[in-house]
Design a protein around this motif. Structure first.
Motif, PDB file in Angstrom:
ATOM      1  N   GLU A   1       0.812  -1.231   0.000  1.00 20.64           N
ATOM      2  CA  GLU A   1       0.000   0.000   0.000  1.00 20.64           C
ATOM      3  C   GLU A   1       0.838   1.270   0.000  1.00 20.64           C
ATOM      4  O   GLU A   1       0.407   2.316   0.468  1.00 20.64           O
ATOM      5  CB  GLU A   1      -0.993  -0.008   1.172  1.00 20.64           C
ATOM      6  CG  GLU A   1      -1.939  -1.200   1.149  1.00 20.64           C
ATOM      7  CD  GLU A   1      -2.950  -1.177   2.285  1.00 20.64           C
ATOM      8  OE1 GLU A   1      -2.850  -0.290   3.153  1.00 20.64           O
ATOM      9  OE2 GLU A   1      -3.840  -2.045   2.288  1.00 20.64           O
ATOM     10  N   THR A   2       2.054   1.191  -0.509  1.00 18.44           N
ATOM     11  CA  THR A   2       2.871   2.394  -0.658  1.00 18.44           C
ATOM     12  C   THR A   2       2.365   3.197  -1.851  1.00 18.44           C
ATOM     13  O   THR A   2       1.754   2.655  -2.776  1.00 18.44           O
ATOM     14  CB  THR A   2       4.344   2.042  -0.885  1.00 18.44           C
ATOM     15  OG1 THR A   2       4.449   1.240  -2.070  1.00 18.44           O
ATOM     16  CG2 THR A   2       4.906   1.267   0.279  1.00 18.44           C
ATOM     17  N   THR A   3       2.624   4.500  -1.849  1.00 13.01           N
ATOM     18  CA  THR A   3       2.193   5.340  -2.960  1.00 13.01           C
ATOM     19  C   THR A   3       3.310   5.490  -3.988  1.00 13.01           C
ATOM     20  O   THR A   3       4.449   5.814  -3.632  1.00 13.01           O
ATOM     21  CB  THR A   3       1.732   6.724  -2.473  1.00 13.01           C
ATOM     22  OG1 THR A   3       1.460   7.542  -3.621  1.00 13.01           O
ATOM     23  CG2 THR A   3       2.772   7.407  -1.608  1.00 13.01           C
ATOM     24  N   PRO A   4       2.998   5.273  -5.267  1.00 14.08           N
ATOM     25  CA  PRO A   4       4.004   5.441  -6.311  1.00 14.08           C
ATOM     26  C   PRO A   4       4.067   6.868  -6.851  1.00 14.08           C
ATOM     27  O   PRO A   4       4.911   7.174  -7.690  1.00 14.08           O
ATOM     28  CB  PRO A   4       3.509   4.493  -7.410  1.00 14.08           C
ATOM     29  CG  PRO A   4       2.017   4.566  -7.285  1.00 14.08           C
ATOM     30  CD  PRO A   4       1.736   4.730  -5.802  1.00 14.08           C
ATOM     31  N   VAL A   5       3.173   7.737  -6.382  1.00 13.92           N
ATOM     32  CA  VAL A   5       3.023   9.069  -6.978  1.00 13.92           C
ATOM     33  C   VAL A   5       4.316   9.895  -6.943  1.00 13.92           C
ATOM     34  O   VAL A   5       4.688  10.492  -7.956  1.00 13.92           O
ATOM     35  CB  VAL A   5       1.855   9.834  -6.317  1.00 13.92           C
ATOM     36  CG1 VAL A   5       1.813  11.286  -6.805  1.00 13.92           C
ATOM     37  CG2 VAL A   5       0.536   9.138  -6.644  1.00 13.92           C
ATOM     38  N   PRO A   6       5.039   9.978  -5.808  1.00  8.34           N
ATOM     39  CA  PRO A   6       6.285  10.764  -5.825  1.00  8.34           C
ATOM     40  C   PRO A   6       7.298  10.260  -6.846  1.00  8.34           C
ATOM     41  O   PRO A   6       8.015  11.060  -7.459  1.00  8.34           O
ATOM     42  CB  PRO A   6       6.809  10.625  -4.389  1.00  8.34           C
ATOM     43  CG  PRO A   6       5.593  10.364  -3.563  1.00  8.34           C
ATOM     44  CD  PRO A   6       4.728   9.506  -4.440  1.00  8.34           C
ATOM     45  N   VAL A   7       7.368   8.945  -7.057  1.00 11.43           N
ATOM     46  CA  VAL A   7       8.287   8.386  -8.046  1.00 11.43           C
ATOM     47  C   VAL A   7       7.832   8.767  -9.456  1.00 11.43           C
ATOM     48  O   VAL A   7       8.652   9.098 -10.318  1.00 11.43           O
ATOM     49  CB  VAL A   7       8.371   6.850  -7.908  1.00 11.43           C
ATOM     50  CG1 VAL A   7       9.359   6.284  -8.916  1.00 11.43           C
ATOM     51  CG2 VAL A   7       8.777   6.469  -6.501  1.00 11.43           C
ATOM     52  N   ILE A   8       6.526   8.733  -9.696  1.00 12.65           N
ATOM     53  CA  ILE A   8       5.993   9.123 -11.001  1.00 12.65           C
ATOM     54  C   ILE A   8       6.322  10.586 -11.279  1.00 12.65           C
ATOM     55  O   ILE A   8       6.757  10.945 -12.379  1.00 12.65           O
ATOM     56  CB  ILE A   8       4.473   8.891 -11.057  1.00 12.65           C
ATOM     57  CG1 ILE A   8       4.150   7.404 -10.905  1.00 12.65           C
ATOM     58  CG2 ILE A   8       3.895   9.436 -12.362  1.00 12.65           C
ATOM     59  CD1 ILE A   8       2.668   7.100 -10.758  1.00 12.65           C
ATOM     60  N   LEU A   9       6.139  11.435 -10.280  1.00 12.68           N
ATOM     61  CA  LEU A   9       6.444  12.858 -10.440  1.00 12.68           C
ATOM     62  C   LEU A   9       7.947  13.081 -10.634  1.00 12.68           C
ATOM     63  O   LEU A   9       8.352  13.891 -11.481  1.00 12.68           O
ATOM     64  CB  LEU A   9       5.952  13.642  -9.230  1.00 12.68           C
ATOM     65  CG  LEU A   9       4.464  13.969  -9.189  1.00 12.68           C
ATOM     66  CD1 LEU A   9       4.098  14.606  -7.859  1.00 12.68           C
ATOM     67  CD2 LEU A   9       4.070  14.884 -10.341  1.00 12.68           C
ATOM     68  N   ALA A  10       8.760  12.378  -9.865  1.00 17.82           N
ATOM     69  CA  ALA A  10      10.211  12.542  -9.986  1.00 17.82           C
ATOM     70  C   ALA A  10      10.685  12.172 -11.391  1.00 17.82           C
ATOM     71  O   ALA A  10      11.513  12.875 -11.987  1.00 17.82           O
ATOM     72  CB  ALA A  10      10.928  11.680  -8.944  1.00 17.82           C
ATOM     73  N   GLU A  11      10.153  11.092 -11.932  1.00 21.30           N
ATOM     74  CA  GLU A  11      10.532  10.679 -13.284  1.00 21.30           C
ATOM     75  C   GLU A  11      10.021  11.679 -14.321  1.00 21.30           C
ATOM     76  O   GLU A  11      10.684  11.951 -15.321  1.00 21.30           O
ATOM     77  CB  GLU A  11       9.979   9.283 -13.586  1.00 21.30           C
ATOM     78  CG  GLU A  11      10.409   8.708 -14.924  1.00 21.30           C
ATOM     79  CD  GLU A  11      11.907   8.490 -15.036  1.00 21.30           C
ATOM     80  OE1 GLU A  11      12.402   8.351 -16.161  1.00 21.30           O
ATOM     81  OE2 GLU A  11      12.587   8.472 -13.990  1.00 21.30           O
ATOM     82  N   THR A  12       8.835  12.240 -14.071  1.00 24.83           N
ATOM     83  CA  THR A  12       8.276  13.257 -14.968  1.00 24.83           C
ATOM     84  C   THR A  12       9.163  14.489 -14.998  1.00 24.83           C
ATOM     85  O   THR A  12       9.499  15.010 -16.069  1.00 24.83           O
ATOM     86  CB  THR A  12       6.856  13.648 -14.515  1.00 24.83           C
ATOM     87  OG1 THR A  12       6.003  12.496 -14.579  1.00 24.83           O
ATOM     88  CG2 THR A  12       6.275  14.741 -15.408  1.00 24.83           C
ATOM     89  N   PHE A  13       9.568  14.970 -13.819  1.00 21.74           N
ATOM     90  CA  PHE A  13      10.435  16.154 -13.749  1.00 21.74           C
ATOM     91  C   PHE A  13      11.792  15.872 -14.400  1.00 21.74           C
ATOM     92  O   PHE A  13      12.325  16.712 -15.133  1.00 21.74           O
ATOM     93  CB  PHE A  13      10.641  16.585 -12.300  1.00 21.74           C
ATOM     94  CG  PHE A  13       9.386  17.064 -11.620  1.00 21.74           C
ATOM     95  CD1 PHE A  13       8.217  17.280 -12.333  1.00 21.74           C
ATOM     96  CD2 PHE A  13       9.364  17.296 -10.258  1.00 21.74           C
ATOM     97  CE1 PHE A  13       7.064  17.730 -11.709  1.00 21.74           C
ATOM     98  CE2 PHE A  13       8.213  17.747  -9.616  1.00 21.74           C
ATOM     99  CZ  PHE A  13       7.060  17.951 -10.344  1.00 21.74           C
ATOM    100  N   ARG A  14      12.356  14.688 -14.123  1.00 21.06           N
ATOM    101  CA  ARG A  14      13.658  14.336 -14.699  1.00 21.06           C
ATOM    102  C   ARG A  14      13.574  14.304 -16.224  1.00 21.06           C
ATOM    103  O   ARG A  14      14.470  14.806 -16.927  1.00 21.06           O
ATOM    104  CB  ARG A  14      14.097  12.968 -14.172  1.00 21.06           C
ATOM    105  CG  ARG A  14      15.527  12.592 -14.548  1.00 21.06           C
ATOM    106  CD  ARG A  14      15.738  11.101 -14.532  1.00 21.06           C
ATOM    107  NE  ARG A  14      14.947  10.441 -15.548  1.00 21.06           N
ATOM    108  CZ  ARG A  14      15.263  10.439 -16.840  1.00 21.06           C
ATOM    109  NH1 ARG A  14      16.348  11.066 -17.265  1.00 21.06           N
ATOM    110  NH2 ARG A  14      14.499   9.815 -17.714  1.00 21.06           N
TER     111      ARG A  14
END
Length: 244
Positions: free
Chosen positions: A169-182
């Motif tokens: 039940e961890t959230t993947p959202v910060p990783v998705i955003l980090a990859e988007t910004f990168r």
């Protein structure tokens, strides 16, 4: 993936929504290449935001969480790669429920990363006797091909690590955003280049700032309201040039 999703009945689709949220609607989001190229030109790498004259705009964790709309996500449990985690083959076995021989025979090397071709997962979704495993593998495929599309037609090893942790039940959202910004920074730095991020989610976020839910003003507060579903179903003009 769209064809597989269309073949499933409502009960199976509800099972998917319960565990993985509104990800299937990303399959219906049409990529407007002219809009996307124009949008990238407004990305401000120094401040990691879009700058439109005097207005700064950037996707937030809250906005992306609302778009994905997964009840299983706990926003305070952010994904991070464990120092000592299972081998790639073991994670693939856990997710698919297949044998070590099946997994080992299908792992491929693409450049500097290991991955598995989508065609093997597609065949598995169509034939697996366990419906929950079919749901899991389709969700994995959406993460690997749509949200983190690194190797064309393949699901990268790094996606398996993240997906394996979603069961906690961890959230993947910060990783998705980090990859988007990168990816946006890389595109701006080289001028041209492939965006390795979820273009469908980024464009949905952009359109959400102009979305108006007609007639029912309180619709957005309903538990059953899906902004991603409405955005995917909203007709878009596809004849507008990048300059316009």
């Amino acid at each position: 993936m769209k064809e597989i999703w269309a073949q499933w009945d409502d009960e199976v689709k509800r099972l998917f929504y319960c565990h993985y949220g509104d990800l299937p609607y990303l399959l219906d989001v049409k990529i407007d290449e002219s809009l996307f190229r124009a949008l990238v030109q407004y990305w401000n790498s120094a401040y990691s935001c879009f700058t439109f004259e005097r207005v700064d705009l950037v996707p937030t964790i809250e906005e992306y969480t609302t778009l994905i709309r997964c009840t299983k996500i706990q926003v305070d449990r952010i994904y991070s790669k464990a120092a000592n985690n299972l081998a790639f083959s073991k994670k693939l076995m856990n997710i698919t429920g297949m044998s070590e021989q099946w997994v080992t025979a299908r792992i491929k090397q693409k450049g500097d990363c290991r991955c598995i071709p989508w065609r093997h997962l597609r065949d598995l979704i169509l034939a697996h006797p366990d419906m929950k495993k079919r749901v899991d593998v389709l969700a994995l495929s959406i993460y690997g091909l749509v949200i983190f599309p690194k190797a064309l037609g393949h699901i990268d090893e790094a996606v398996f690590d993240l997906f394996d942790r979603l069961s906690k039940e961890t959230t993947p959202v910060p990783v998705i955003l980090a990859e988007t910004f990168r990816s946006l920074n890389a595109c701006r730095r080289v001028g041209e280049g492939r965006f390795i991020g979820c273009a469908q989610l980024l464009l949905s976020w952009f359109h959400s700032h102009f979305l108006r839910v007609e007639k029912v003003s309180y619709h957005v507060f309903s538990k059953n309201y899906s902004p991603l579903k409405e955005l995917a179903a909203t007709p878009r003009r596809d004849d507008i040039t990048e300059e316009n």
